[in-house]
Design a protein around this motif. Structure first.
Motif, PDB file in Angstrom:
ATOM      1  N   ARG A  95      40.023  23.160 -34.206  1.00 17.49           N
ATOM      2  CA  ARG A  95      39.337  22.397 -35.244  1.00 17.49           C
ATOM      3  C   ARG A  95      37.867  22.248 -34.856  1.00 17.49           C
ATOM      4  O   ARG A  95      37.544  21.840 -33.736  1.00 17.49           O
ATOM      5  N   ARG A  96      36.999  22.619 -35.756  1.00 18.24           N
ATOM      6  CA  ARG A  96      35.560  22.598 -35.481  1.00 18.24           C
ATOM      7  C   ARG A  96      35.039  21.173 -35.652  1.00 18.24           C
ATOM      8  O   ARG A  96      34.946  20.665 -36.768  1.00 18.24           O
ATOM      9  N   GLY A  97      34.717  20.531 -34.532  1.00 18.15           N
ATOM     10  CA  GLY A  97      34.370  19.123 -34.556  1.00 18.15           C
ATOM     11  C   GLY A  97      32.899  18.837 -34.355  1.00 18.15           C
ATOM     12  O   GLY A  97      32.029  19.671 -34.605  1.00 18.15           O
TER      13      GLY A  97
ATOM     14  N   ASP B 216      42.822  22.781 -42.546  1.00 20.95           N
ATOM     15  CA  ASP B 216      41.365  22.650 -42.583  1.00 20.95           C
ATOM     16  C   ASP B 216      40.806  22.895 -41.194  1.00 20.95           C
ATOM     17  O   ASP B 216      41.064  22.121 -40.266  1.00 20.95           O
TER      18      ASP B 216
ATOM     19  N   GLU C 125      36.244  19.800 -39.228  1.00 19.46           N
ATOM     20  CA  GLU C 125      36.381  18.345 -39.159  1.00 19.46           C
ATOM     21  C   GLU C 125      35.431  17.761 -40.195  1.00 19.46           C
ATOM     22  O   GLU C 125      34.213  17.806 -40.040  1.00 19.46           O
ATOM     23  N   ARG C 126      35.991  17.242 -41.264  1.00 21.76           N
ATOM     24  CA  ARG C 126      35.173  16.762 -42.376  1.00 21.76           C
ATOM     25  C   ARG C 126      34.519  15.428 -42.043  1.00 21.76           C
ATOM     26  O   ARG C 126      35.128  14.556 -41.417  1.00 21.76           O
ATOM     27  N   SER C 127      33.278  15.265 -42.476  1.00 23.47           N
ATOM     28  CA  SER C 127      32.534  14.034 -42.246  1.00 23.47           C
ATOM     29  C   SER C 127      31.753  13.685 -43.502  1.00 23.47           C
ATOM     30  O   SER C 127      31.251  14.577 -44.197  1.00 23.47           O
TER      31      SER C 127
ATOM     32  N   GLU D 271      28.134  18.023 -42.686  1.00 22.70           N
ATOM     33  CA  GLU D 271      29.039  19.147 -42.507  1.00 22.70           C
ATOM     34  C   GLU D 271      28.274  20.463 -42.526  1.00 22.70           C
ATOM     35  O   GLU D 271      27.158  20.552 -43.055  1.00 22.70           O
TER      36      GLU D 271
END
Length: 532
Positions: free
Chosen positions: A401-403, A119, A122-124, A134
């Protein structure tokens, strides 16, 4: 990179219809130039967002686009959480969500063999303060269609086929000349005409930047047949392809105008390992590349409706204003596509500038417009750094990872000359003037609904007696009866673009702040909101 299009906004002020060239007098004299308050050049996401914002404020505006229609490709396909908040305020977020989807998981391939899944995002989960947590996957063309539809609801239209070729300024306004010989006289001009901006060139404004990656890139929209071996459940990547990496991202279902076409649409992004390579951006070139580097065969490709080749650059205009002309979007800053930041930064340029233009046209001091450049140049510079860092990491084969920094929720204007924080002894993590005003559902009010619209909002949180309700055009009030952790306690003047402009322990000082910013008096006095 922004598309270039043409739009005129009719806002109930008697100036929103017609092509704008007029008919000359019977004597044969040339037609009078069309007059408007704001001329917007370029109907990509930046220009359309600005046109919508001005239209809802009743500001006369003309949006022009050199192309014959809206940009057709998927290019800027991601909307970050802060941009979704902007689109909620503009009244289009439901349509944007209906036209898009969440980002899929990544699937790594080696030739015809699928491999590891991971993934990139970064899921929120949404919270009371952050309802859109997101990024949202939606092709740029669909975002533009939604904004254009909203503009038309507000009485506006796009004037297509209007190619700018000249621009002259004086102390009262600017005169734009088009290739068909027509002219437009405007009090202000906004360049939203993309990375190769004609307006920026005519102004002689340079751009300072660098090549992020010398290796060429090719981006294309590709429609696959129903039997193609790539499911639309994943974002497929060939990081070890011999001639360079290929990524293949599924796009949301087609818009109504595209229904009935065979198969699903993907966006292909391919990089060339050879810096001297010359990408073949024809449909045949795309088909050959995919057949060489991926698990697809030519017979799996039904259509290649859009392509573009480029080398990733990062560049910032030397200034965002020249007299009565402003640069916004890609005309002001050019991003690597990595991280999906360019379109978002561009739409937020428009959101920052729109309320200021409308306020000055309504009588606020001209210096308010200086704060556009003051506030947006540091933001654009910072985001350019993020995009460049992500691109280089990906190019070197490092998974990034896209945060949280990608979501643009932390953008703030604490150092702006528009910002006034008057409360003493704040903790380091306290909300301050200049920060984004969070959402919340308290006291029977959703804050984003209270903020929604072209007005300022006077928000009181746990300050005792509620201020009288104010439903004027300039300022409205909202009250939270108890302390709310997102705000603490106090009084907050929330700007039309959703940032806290002024904050205090009581309303004392708010009136003076508004008088300074807008030249409006009597908005707030002795803790009461008074009618305008």
């Amino acid at each position: 990179m922004s598309a270039e299009h043409a739009t005129r906004t009719g806002t109930g002020t008697g100036t929103g219809t017609g092509a704008g060239t007029g008919a000359g007098p019977a004597t044969g004299a040339p037609p009078d130039p069309l007059s408007t308050d704001v001329l917007i050049v370029g109907a990509g996401p930046t220009g359309l967002a600005l046109a919508v914002d001005l239209a809802r404020r009743g500001t006369r505006a003309l949006l022009v686009e050199r192309g014959d229609g809206l940009f057709p490709g998927s290019r800027g396909k991601g909307l970050q959480p802060r941009t979704q908040e902007v689109l909620y305020d503009l009244g289009v977020l439901d349509a944007v969500h209906a036209a898009g989807t969440r980002y899929p998981m990544m699937r790594v391939w080696e030739g015809d063999e699928p491999g590891q899944e991971w993934d990139m995002m970064e899921r929120s989960e949404p919270t009371e303060q952050i309802p859109y947590a997101e990024g949202w996957l939606i092709p740029q063309s669909r975002t533009q269609e939604v904004l254009y539809g909203r503009l038309r609801e507000l009485g506006g239209e796009v004037r297509f086929g209007a190619a700018l070729c000249g621009l002259d300024q004086d102390t009262d306004g600017a005169t734009a000349t088009f290739e068909d010989g027509s002219t437009v006289r405007a009090r202000y001009v906004v360049a939203a005409d993309g990375g190769r901006s004609t307006v920026r060139r005519l102004l002689g404004i340079g751009m300072t930047g660098e090549t992020v990656d010398p290796k060429p890139m090719l981006v294309a929209d590709v429609r696959l047949t129903a039997d193609a071996p790539l499911p639309d459940t994943h974002w497929h990547v060939w990081p070890k392809a011999e001639d360079g990496t290929v990524a293949f991202c599924p796009l949301p279902p087609d818009s109504p105008s595209q229904e009935g076409r065979q198969g699903r649409l993907f966006q292909m992004a391919a990089q060339y390992a050879d810096e001297s390579a010359v990408p073949d951006a024809t449909p045949d070139g795309v088909i050959k590349l995919l057949a060489t580097r991926t698990a697809l065969s030519p017979e799996h490709i039904a259509e290649v409706p859009w392509t573009s080749d480029f080398k990733a650059r990062a560049a910032l205009a030397d200034r965002f204003r020249e007299g009565r002309v402003f640069l916004a979007g890609d005309a002001a800053h050019i991003h690597s596509p990595a991280g999906g930041q360019g379109l978002d930064t561009s739409v937020q340029d428009a959101y920052n500038l729109g309320w200021k233009l409308a306020a000055v046209l309504a009588g606020a001091p001209e210096r308010l417009l200086d704060t556009y450049e003051e506030e947006r140049i540091p933001v654009a510079a910072g985001i350019l750094g993020i995009s460049t860092r992500i691109h280089r990491a990906s190019s070197e084969g490092r998974r990034t990872r896209r945060g949280g920094e990608m979501r643009q929720l932390g953008i703030a204007y604490r150092d702006s000359s528009l910002t006034r924080e008057t409360r003493p002894f704040l903790t380091d993590d306290a909300l301050r003037a200049g920060d984004r005003a969070p959402d919340g559902h308290r006291g029977g009010v959703r804050l984003f609904d209270a903020f929604r619209g072209p007005h300022w909002t006077l928000l009181t949180v746990d300050t005792g007696p509620q201020l009288p309700s104010e439903d004027g055009e300039l300022i409205r009030t909202a009250h939270i009866p108890e302390e709310y952790e997102a705000y603490g306690r106090g009084v907050f003047l929330v700007r039309p673009d959703g940032y806290v402009g002024w904050a205090g322990e009581t309303a004392e000082g708010a009136e003076e702040y508004l008088a300074e910013v807008l030249h409006r008096h009597g908005a707030v006095r002795d803790g009461e909101a008074l009618a305008q």
